[in-house]
Enzyme design. Structure first.
Site, PDB file in Angstrom:
ATOM      1  NE  ARG A 223      -2.257   3.354   2.483  1.00 12.16           N
ATOM      2  CZ  ARG A 223      -1.941   4.517   3.037  1.00 12.16           C
ATOM      3  NH1 ARG A 223      -0.715   4.770   3.422  1.00 12.16           N
ATOM      4  NH2 ARG A 223      -2.853   5.444   3.236  1.00 12.16           N
ATOM      5  CB  VAL A 224       1.822   3.779  -2.194  1.00  9.45           C
ATOM      6  CG1 VAL A 224       2.305   5.218  -2.315  1.00  9.45           C
ATOM      7  CG2 VAL A 224       2.980   2.806  -2.353  1.00  9.45           C
ATOM      8  N   GLY A 225       0.315   5.603   0.177  1.00  9.51           N
ATOM      9  CA  GLY A 225      -0.680   6.646   0.454  1.00  9.51           C
ATOM     10  C   GLY A 225      -0.456   7.895  -0.373  1.00  9.51           C
ATOM     11  CG  ASP A 226      -1.451  11.547   1.564  1.00 14.37           C
ATOM     12  OD1 ASP A 226      -1.227  10.567   2.308  1.00 14.37           O
ATOM     13  OD2 ASP A 226      -1.423  12.719   1.978  1.00 14.37           O
ATOM     14  CB  THR A 246      -1.028  14.994   8.079  1.00 13.62           C
ATOM     15  OG1 THR A 246      -0.742  13.908   8.950  1.00 13.62           O
ATOM     16  CG2 THR A 246      -1.991  15.934   8.774  1.00 13.62           C
ATOM     17  N   GLY A 249      -4.416   8.868   3.668  1.00 12.24           N
ATOM     18  CA  GLY A 249      -3.949   9.232   2.340  1.00 12.24           C
ATOM     19  C   GLY A 249      -4.928   8.945   1.230  1.00 12.24           C
TER      20      GLY A 249
HETATM   21  N1  GLY Z   1      -0.842  10.368   5.004  1.00 12.15           N
HETATM   22  C1  GLY Z   1      -0.066   9.232   5.062  1.00 12.15           C
HETATM   23  C2  GLY Z   1      -0.659   8.022   4.509  1.00 12.15           C
HETATM   24  O1  GLY Z   1      -1.866   7.904   4.390  1.00 12.15           O
HETATM   25  O2  GLY Z   1       0.084   7.135   4.169  1.00 12.15           O
END
Ligand code: GLY
Length: 336
Positions: A223-226, A246, A249
């Site tokens: 998984r990769v976020g924002d 923050t 994401g």
């Molecule tokens: N804002 C960090 C994430 O959702 O990975």
């Protein structure tokens, strides 16, 4: 003359003189000179340099301010500031000591963006503490803007970064406890999550930004976020301002949040108004389940005005300006 009026007048003048190449090029060069002078005037007037960051990270903003006060540029400042939190093993959402994914792997996402609009990012980076510095290397030393996973790690090692185990005893223990129930849907701690995002304006009035995170605790592998996605986790436009996000994401990505905040400032909103509008785009979606997650934004405009806003209470911004390094509680949407 304020900056907005100045740009408007400059552009009208350019249209009015569009009758000969020689005159146009003279007008363009004058405009550039005037914009530079205007930026310098703004910097003098607004008490620059300044640095802001998500959450309560006074040591990180102090480091960034140290760089800025020594006539360092905003890019060096945000990198150095973020590195403080990446090295802080007690912080369990960034760098070394970050909480792992559900398989026990600590994977980091980070990005950085400079005054020219150049950017670099790393996603799913393992075993390297200073993800923000690897992101900067991607920006400066490769023809790409983003490297992922094993490629990012190998690039980091070949650039001189030392591989190490990022899973501390405390984070391993927390993961072991989570595994007892191992709920598929990650639980958001809306009071203490997560990414460190930092924006700085240096003495020349130039803006840079960076953000770094270990992402959602116990996320699915891969998984990769924002945070490493330019425009979502971070956006810098040196003519207008910058924003960083923050929180969860996925919700930031769906609204391209940081780019949205900067574009709203371009349309005339203050940083505070722009952050509030970006949050309203999330919470006002039909069937939004915003009560289950947190998102927060911080922003700064070219004049050095700042803003912050979140969905839920307890989000804060650290701001270092005019010799004062302070934590500012953010206003928030969900007051019910
Ligand atoms: N804002 C960090 C994430 O959702 O990975």
């Amino acid at each position: 003359m304020n900056r907005r009026k100045f740009i408007k007048n400059a552009s009208l003048t350019g249209v009015g003189l569009a009758v000969g190449n020689a005159i146009i090029s003279c007008d363009e060069s004058d405009s550039k000179k005037n914009i530079q002078e205007n930026n310098e005037a703004i910097a003098d007037l607004q008490g620059l340099p300044l640095v802001i960051a998500t959450w309560h990270v006074k040591e990180a903003t102090a480091k960034a301010m140290e760089v800025l006060q020594a006539d360092g540029n905003s890019l060096d400042a945000v990198e150095q500031g973020c590195r403080v939190e990446e090295a802080n093993e007690k912080g369990q959402s960034v760098g070394k000591g970050g909480l792992p994914d559900r398989d026990g792997n600590v994977t980091l996402d980070a990005c950085i963006m400079d005054k020219h609009g150049n950017c670099g990012a790393v996603v799913y980076l393992q075993n390297i503490t200073h993800a923000v510095s690897v992101a900067r290397k991607v920006m400066e030393d490769t023809p790409h803007v983003m490297l992922a996973g094993e490629g990012a790690k190998q690039f980091a090692i070949s650039s001189g970064f030392k591989p190490e185990d990022l899973l501390t005893d405390a984070s391993k223990e927390a993961w072991e406890k989570w595994k007892v129930e191992a709920k598929y849907k990650p639980i958001i701690n809306i009071e203490n999550h997560d990414t460190i995002g930092m924006l700085a304006i240096d003495k020349n009035g130039d803006i840079s930004g960076a953000c770094t995170t270990s992402g959602l605790a116990y996320k699915m592998g891969g998984r990769v976020g924002d945070s490493p996605i330019i425009g979502s986790g971070l956006f810098v436009d040196n003519e207008i301002g910058a924003a960083v996000a923050t929180g969860l994401g996925e919700e930031v990505v769906k609204t391209v949040g940081s780019f949205l905040v900067v574009e709203l400032m371009r349309q005339g909103k203050s940083p505070q108004e722009a952050c509030e509008e970006a949050i309203s785009r999330i919470v006002n979606k039909p069937n939004s389940n915003y009560k289950d997650f947190q998102v927060g934004y911080i922003a700064v405009n070219k004049k050095g005005e700042t803003g912050s806003y979140s969905i839920h209470q307890w989000f804060s911004m650290t701001k270092f300006q005019n010799g004062v390094n302070e934590q500012i509680q953010s206003d928030f949407f969900n007051k019910a």
